[in-house]
Design a protein around this motif. Sequence first.
Motif, short mmCIF file in Angstrom:
data_model
loop_
_atom_site.label_atom_id
_atom_site.label_comp_id
_atom_site.label_asym_id
_atom_site.label_seq_id
_atom_site.Cartn_x
_atom_site.Cartn_y
_atom_site.Cartn_z
N GLU A 97 -8.39 15.38 -4.42
CA GLU A 97 -8.80 14.54 -3.26
C GLU A 97 -7.69 13.54 -3.02
OE1 GLU A 97 -12.73 12.81 -3.53
OE2 GLU A 97 -13.72 14.99 -3.56
N ALA A 98 -7.15 13.14 -1.86
CA ALA A 98 -6.20 12.07 -1.54
C ALA A 98 -6.96 10.79 -1.71
CB ALA A 98 -5.78 12.22 -0.12
N ILE A 99 -6.46 9.80 -2.24
CA ILE A 99 -6.64 8.42 -2.43
C ILE A 99 -6.12 7.44 -1.67
CG2 ILE A 99 -7.87 8.67 -4.46
CD1 ILE A 99 -5.38 7.62 -5.61
N THR A 100 -6.66 6.23 -1.18
CA THR A 100 -5.73 5.30 -0.24
C THR A 100 -5.77 4.21 -1.35
OG1 THR A 100 -6.68 6.30 2.08
CG2 THR A 100 -5.61 3.76 1.81
N ALA A 126 8.71 -10.19 3.48
CA ALA A 126 7.54 -10.45 4.46
C ALA A 126 6.27 -9.79 3.93
CB ALA A 126 7.94 -10.02 5.82
N VAL A 127 6.30 -8.98 3.08
CA VAL A 127 5.31 -8.16 2.92
C VAL A 127 5.43 -7.79 1.37
CG1 VAL A 127 3.73 -6.04 2.92
CG2 VAL A 127 4.66 -7.12 4.94
N PHE A 128 4.38 -8.14 0.37
CA PHE A 128 4.55 -7.72 -0.96
C PHE A 128 3.87 -6.35 -1.43
CE2 PHE A 128 5.19 -12.12 -0.20
CZ PHE A 128 6.38 -12.24 -0.81
N ASN A 129 2.83 -5.92 -0.62
CA ASN A 129 2.49 -4.76 -1.04
C ASN A 129 1.98 -3.87 0.36
OD1 ASN A 129 -0.13 -5.65 -0.08
ND2 ASN A 129 -0.48 -6.16 -2.19
N VAL A 130 2.05 -2.47 0.20
CA VAL A 130 1.77 -1.70 1.39
C VAL A 130 0.70 -0.69 0.97
CG1 VAL A 130 4.01 -1.60 2.28
CG2 VAL A 130 3.50 0.21 0.59
N LYS A 131 -0.13 -0.10 1.82
CA LYS A 131 -1.03 0.83 1.61
C LYS A 131 -0.77 2.05 1.92
CE LYS A 131 -5.47 -0.38 3.08
NZ LYS A 131 -6.83 -0.67 4.02
N ILE A 132 -1.04 2.83 0.79
CA ILE A 132 -0.48 4.49 0.90
C ILE A 132 -1.63 5.32 0.55
CG2 ILE A 132 1.83 3.75 0.06
CD1 ILE A 132 0.99 5.15 -2.55
#
Length: 184
Positions: A97-100, A126-132
């Motif tokens: 199962e894919a996770i976000t 400008a951004v320190f983390n991203v949602k994948i």
Amino acid sequence: MKIIATSRSLHGTGASRRMRNSGVTPAVVYGAADAATSIEIDHNSLFHALRKEGVRYSVLDLEIDGTVEQVLVRDVQVHPFKPMILHVDFQRVKADEAITFKVPLKFVGGETSPAVKIGGQRIKAAVFNVKITCLPKDLPNAVEVDVSKLEPSQAFKASQLALPAGVTLVLGKQKDITLAAAGK
């Protein structure tokens, strides 16, 4: 990494306080269509495990009373001024199962970019983390952002990001966000 825990039956503020005073951290495991499980973990081993780089952004093996589950660290509550973990939330994951998940960005190559060497500018994140989104086996500890080719007064956008295989970026309503920019 493997974390060893035991299930617990005591709940509430008083029980949690007594656990913490005896060197045990209360925690909970939830997700993957199973009921939430209240657990307790030795504080010192948990504290030192969570201090290692990348542990909060990787799939861990959690052994509860002899049964091993794959989990992610979702939330860690720490004491405001003592080096003490108050509570941890773990989320179960299934291999198919894919996770976000939010992962940190690791900026590399800034000192060799033309913006810094020729333009005398600084590269500011400008951004320190991203949602994948990805399968648990493909979850990276960090996403590398190579800013070595950034020219003066340019920005590095999310569309320029080189993601590992099996990983997709989740931007929501935004189409393309600035991750870093060169400027004075």
